[in-house]
Design a protein around this motif. Structure first.
Motif, PDB file in Angstrom:
ATOM      1  N   VAL A  14      55.412  28.999 -26.454  1.00 32.06           N
ATOM      2  CA  VAL A  14      55.268  29.946 -27.558  1.00 32.06           C
ATOM      3  C   VAL A  14      55.138  31.376 -27.012  1.00 32.06           C
ATOM      4  N   ILE A  70      52.782  23.926 -24.354  1.00 32.48           N
ATOM      5  CA  ILE A  70      53.117  24.427 -25.692  1.00 32.48           C
ATOM      6  C   ILE A  70      52.762  25.912 -25.803  1.00 32.48           C
ATOM      7  N   VAL A 123      57.664  34.478 -27.900  1.00 33.28           N
ATOM      8  CA  VAL A 123      57.151  35.759 -28.430  1.00 33.28           C
ATOM      9  C   VAL A 123      57.608  36.898 -27.528  1.00 33.28           C
ATOM     10  N   SER A 146      51.959  37.691 -26.213  1.00 36.40           N
ATOM     11  CA  SER A 146      52.494  36.806 -25.173  1.00 36.40           C
ATOM     12  C   SER A 146      51.605  36.818 -23.937  1.00 36.40           C
TER      13      SER A 146
END
Length: 188
Positions: free
Chosen positions: A101, A97, A105, A51
């Motif tokens: 994500v 995006i 995570v 991340s």
């Protein structure tokens, strides 16, 4: 109970460690060495490496996109509204995006690590309780400035310990085996 120091054999200056901490005449260094073991606090949950990478890339792409938008001098009047909108808002699409994500995570990883930390809490609490019992069993000789554990202080079958220099007392407490061994003998 008259407990004698293993070094000087005098019982008149020997006090339990918790009682010794109540003495206002102790200096800060001795007080710190005799302090009880710290209670286990909450486990610090770190951010997942994936991340961090995803959010860093998203931030870098966003900065590059904003810089390219600010530096673009091309006239977009001859293009359609969809192209102009894509040119302006497209800069934010990939970083958005990647950021989404990265946050997913992070949330999943944090949930997993928190669950694992909560499952280990009873074991950490039990270990801390044992450290406190060992700490409470310790005695201080104010004449020699050594700590020791009398026979049977932690367990009924535990032998008396030798004199422990105050600098080593915290490690004996944290090891939890201070009174269970006698120097020169194997632990049974």
């Amino acid at each position: 109970m008259a407990v004698a120091c293993p070094q000087c054999a005098a019982p008149d200056e020997c006090v339990p460690v918790p009682q010794a901490l109540a003495d206002v005449r102790l200096d800060g260094g001795v007080r710190a060495l005799l302090a009880p073991p710290p209670e286990p606090g909450p486990v610090r949950i770190r951010m997942h490496t994936a991340s961090i990478v995803l959010l860093s890339i998203a931030g870098a792409l966003l900065m590059l996109g904003i810089v390219s938008l600010l530096n673009s001098t091309g006239d977009l009047d001859g293009y359609s509204a969809a192209y102009r909108a894509g040119r302006i808002f497209g800069v934010f699409l990939l970083p958005g995006i990647l950021a989404a994500v990265g946050l997913v995570v992070h949330a999943k990883s944090r949930e997993k690590r928190t669950r694992a930390a909560e499952q280990g809490l009873p074991e950490r609490q039990a270990l801390w309780q044992r450290h406190i019992r060992v700490w409470q069993a310790g005695w201080l000789c104010r004449r020699c400035w050594v700590a020791f554990f009398p026979a049977g202080s932690v367990r009924p079958d535990a032998p008396a310990s030798a004199a422990i220099p105050l600098a080593h007392f915290p490690s004996w407490v944290m090891a939890g085996v201070g009174p269970l061994t006698v120097p020169g003998q194997a632990q049974g």
